[in-house]
Design a protein around this motif. Structure first.
Motif, mmCIF file in Angstrom:
data_model
loop_
_atom_site.group_PDB
_atom_site.id
_atom_site.type_symbol
_atom_site.label_atom_id
_atom_site.label_comp_id
_atom_site.label_asym_id
_atom_site.label_seq_id
_atom_site.Cartn_x
_atom_site.Cartn_y
_atom_site.Cartn_z
ATOM 1 N N VAL B 86 0.862 -1.179 -0.006
ATOM 2 C CA VAL B 86 -0.032 0.227 -0.083
ATOM 3 C C VAL B 86 1.005 1.151 0.036
ATOM 4 C CG1 VAL B 86 -1.743 1.073 1.299
ATOM 5 C CG2 VAL B 86 -2.124 -1.193 1.078
ATOM 6 N N LEU B 87 2.012 1.274 0.834
ATOM 7 C CA LEU B 87 2.690 2.218 1.081
ATOM 8 C C LEU B 87 3.380 2.724 -0.420
ATOM 9 C CD1 LEU B 87 4.590 1.818 4.439
ATOM 10 C CD2 LEU B 87 2.392 3.184 3.940
ATOM 11 N N ILE B 88 3.827 1.419 -0.989
ATOM 12 C CA ILE B 88 4.817 1.742 -2.306
ATOM 13 C C ILE B 88 3.582 2.211 -3.489
ATOM 14 C CG2 ILE B 88 6.256 0.804 -3.834
ATOM 15 C CD1 ILE B 88 7.318 1.658 -1.118
ATOM 16 N N LEU B 89 2.456 1.508 -3.418
ATOM 17 C CA LEU B 89 1.522 1.842 -4.571
ATOM 18 C C LEU B 89 1.445 3.548 -4.635
ATOM 19 C CD1 LEU B 89 -0.423 0.528 -6.494
ATOM 20 C CD2 LEU B 89 -1.996 0.629 -4.440
ATOM 21 N N THR B 90 0.875 4.038 -3.478
ATOM 22 C CA THR B 90 0.714 5.567 -3.431
ATOM 23 C C THR B 90 2.278 6.303 -3.750
ATOM 24 O OG1 THR B 90 1.104 5.347 -1.163
ATOM 25 C CG2 THR B 90 -1.220 5.358 -2.170
ATOM 26 N N ALA B 91 3.172 5.887 -3.353
ATOM 27 C CA ALA B 91 4.486 6.262 -3.397
ATOM 28 C C ALA B 91 4.867 6.528 -5.035
ATOM 29 C CB ALA B 91 5.546 5.612 -2.536
ATOM 30 N N ILE B 92 4.570 5.301 -5.699
ATOM 31 C CA ILE B 92 5.016 5.454 -7.152
ATOM 32 C C ILE B 92 4.236 6.551 -7.871
ATOM 33 C CG2 ILE B 92 4.449 4.049 -9.290
ATOM 34 C CD1 ILE B 92 5.085 1.429 -7.827
#
Lengths: 188, 134, 146
Positions: B86-92
């Motif tokens: 979840v954290l990386i999905l938004t970070a991308i």
């Protein structure tokens, strides 16, 4: 290493490809080739995300990294310059020194990272697994990532949407969204 | 020592990738290539996060629809940790937005200075200051 | 108009499919990988492909820049608005359970769909806006102006 599965061998393949592309990007001075290789780098990273069990992230990375980022970098390259100047010796050594210092620091911390692929590490037993247990009862949708993204961590996601919005406004202000008004700008 | 590194070999290689990105940021004076270096660094950080979420034998954290509807989710099923995803999905997506922001600044710099090499930029700035008589 | 006939014909076939896939990724995001962020980027890519093949003028007619400008803010407002709706219905901010009077899963489902729609609108609009921003520029003369 116990419990390793087939994806470990994919890992080695992806590592070799990513390292090779990364080093090639450093060596090349032609920006067109650099931009294209960046797209390939993102695509391989997306493939690795699939192998690591992160399907949602892989879709996003493939669409963003290999699609949008490449188009944007190409546009920026066409608007600016096609060749980079070769790296001077001073910069090369300065970068190596900084890289070595940072590298020593991160490798010193390597031992504190959880063991790769283990289920009983602190990182993998805390809130993440609790979300998996609670989602069927509380949210009742199959995709846990969506449940966490939109519901459990909805506030966080809202912040991210506002950051994306702010970046969009920033680009629109800098580059003049509608493409008009270039004349007035020149007339200053 | 060898065992520590062997159990974390994936992280070690990802850290090397990060250092490659860091080198690209510092060594080149070309602003577009510098943004490329930043995006390599960024992708490597994403990989580091997702690699910590890996659980051997576990797939993506998505339940079978019928299992969920009838309440028959197997107790012993193994899933990757969804939180870093979840954290990386938004970070991308935030990453591409900030990349666009940086590139917009580079384009504006090119329009005003006529170059995107940082040594030439500081030379032009220096000459301007001399003209002003500072 | 681009002189490449093959590209034009193939992209005419592909662009509707790209939009369809984008909306599939969005609306199926609760059951399979996907969701607002990925879908927004895919839909944005559809517009970008159209602009690359048929030119900026055609793209500006098909998806006017003010859509992007309005969409950016609208998506973020939908997200924040869902939070306020749940606040006024007696719950916490972004607590979707209260959206359903019987306090079942349905409230969560409504909330997630609404919020993801906001993400979709915002991300699509930002991607299109960023692309229009870069594509609307032209390379200025070489050499410093001052």
């Amino acid at each position: 290493m116990t419990g390793a599965d087939i994806t470990q061998y994919f890992d080695y393949l992806f590592m070799v490809m990513l390292l090779f592309i990364g080093l090639t990007i450093i060596r090349l001075q032609n920006l067109f080739a650099v931009v294209m290789l960046t797209g390939v780098y993102s695509l391989i990273a997306a493939a690795w995300f699939v192998s690591l069990g992160a399907a949602d992230v892989a879709i996003t990375e493939a669409a963003v990294g290999a699609g949008i980022s490449t188009v944007l970098l190409l546009a920026a390259m066409l608007l600016t310059a096609g060749e980079a100047k070769p790296t001077s010796a001073f910069r090369h050594w300065a970068a190596l020194v900084v890289m070595a210092a940072a590298g020593v620091a991160v490798f010193y911390a390597l031992g504190d990272l959880p063991v790769y692929g283990a289920a009983d590490t602190p990182a993998n037993t805390g809130p993440g697994m609790a979300y998996i247990e609670r989602t069927p009862d509380e949210i009742n949708i199959p995709n846990v990532v969506t449940a966490v993204l939109a519901s459990y961590r909805g506030f966080d996601t809202m912040g991210e949407v506002f950051v994306v919005f702010a970046a969009g406004v920033g680009v629109a202000l800098l580059l003049n969204l509608s493409g008009r008004g270039r004349r007035e700008e020149d007339g200053e | 020592m060898v065992e520590i590194v062997a159990e974390r070999f994936t992280y070690a290689v990802i850290l090397v990738l990060m250092m490659v990105g860091l080198y690209a940021v510092i060594a080149t004076g070309n602003l577009v290539k510098r943004m490329v270096g930043l995006s390599i660094f960024q992708t490597s950080v994403f990989l580091l996060y997702i690699a910590t979420a890996k659980v051997f034998g576990g797939g993506p954290a998505i339940f079978d629809y019928d299992d969920l509807a009838y309440g028959t989710i197997p107790e012993d099923a193994i899933y990757a940790n969804p939180l870093p995803h979840v954290l990386i999905l938004t970070a991308i997506v935030v990453g591409v937005a900030t990349l666009a922001m940086g590139l917009a600044l580079v384009v504006r710099i090119r329009e005003i200075y006529g170059t995107i090499e940082d040594d030439e930029l500081s030379e032009i700035d220096h000459d301007d200051e001399l003209k002003k008589g500072v | 108009m681009s002189p490449y006939v093959v590209l034009r014909v193939v992209s005419k076939l592909l662009i509707p499919l790209i939009f369809l896939f984008g909306f599939y990724v969005h609306f199926h995001g609760e059951y399979s990988p996907g969701g607002g962020f990925a879908a927004g980027v895919v839909v944005g890519v559809g517009v970008i492909l159209y602009a690359l093949i048929f030119g900026m003028e055609a793209a500006r007619k098909a998806a006017p820049p003010y859509w992007a400008r309005v969409g950016m803010a609208l998506g973020a407002l939908i997200f924040a608005g869902v939070g306020f709706v749940s606040l006024f219905m007696g719950g916490n901010y972004l607590d979707y359970t209260v959206l359903d009077p019987n306090h079942t899963y349905l409230g969560q489902h409504i909330g997630i769909v609404a919020v993801e729609f906001g993400v979709l609108v915002s991300v699509t609009a930002v991607i299109i806006a960023i692309f229009y921003g870069f594509a609307g520029r032209e390379r200025t003369g070489d050499g410093a102006e001052d």
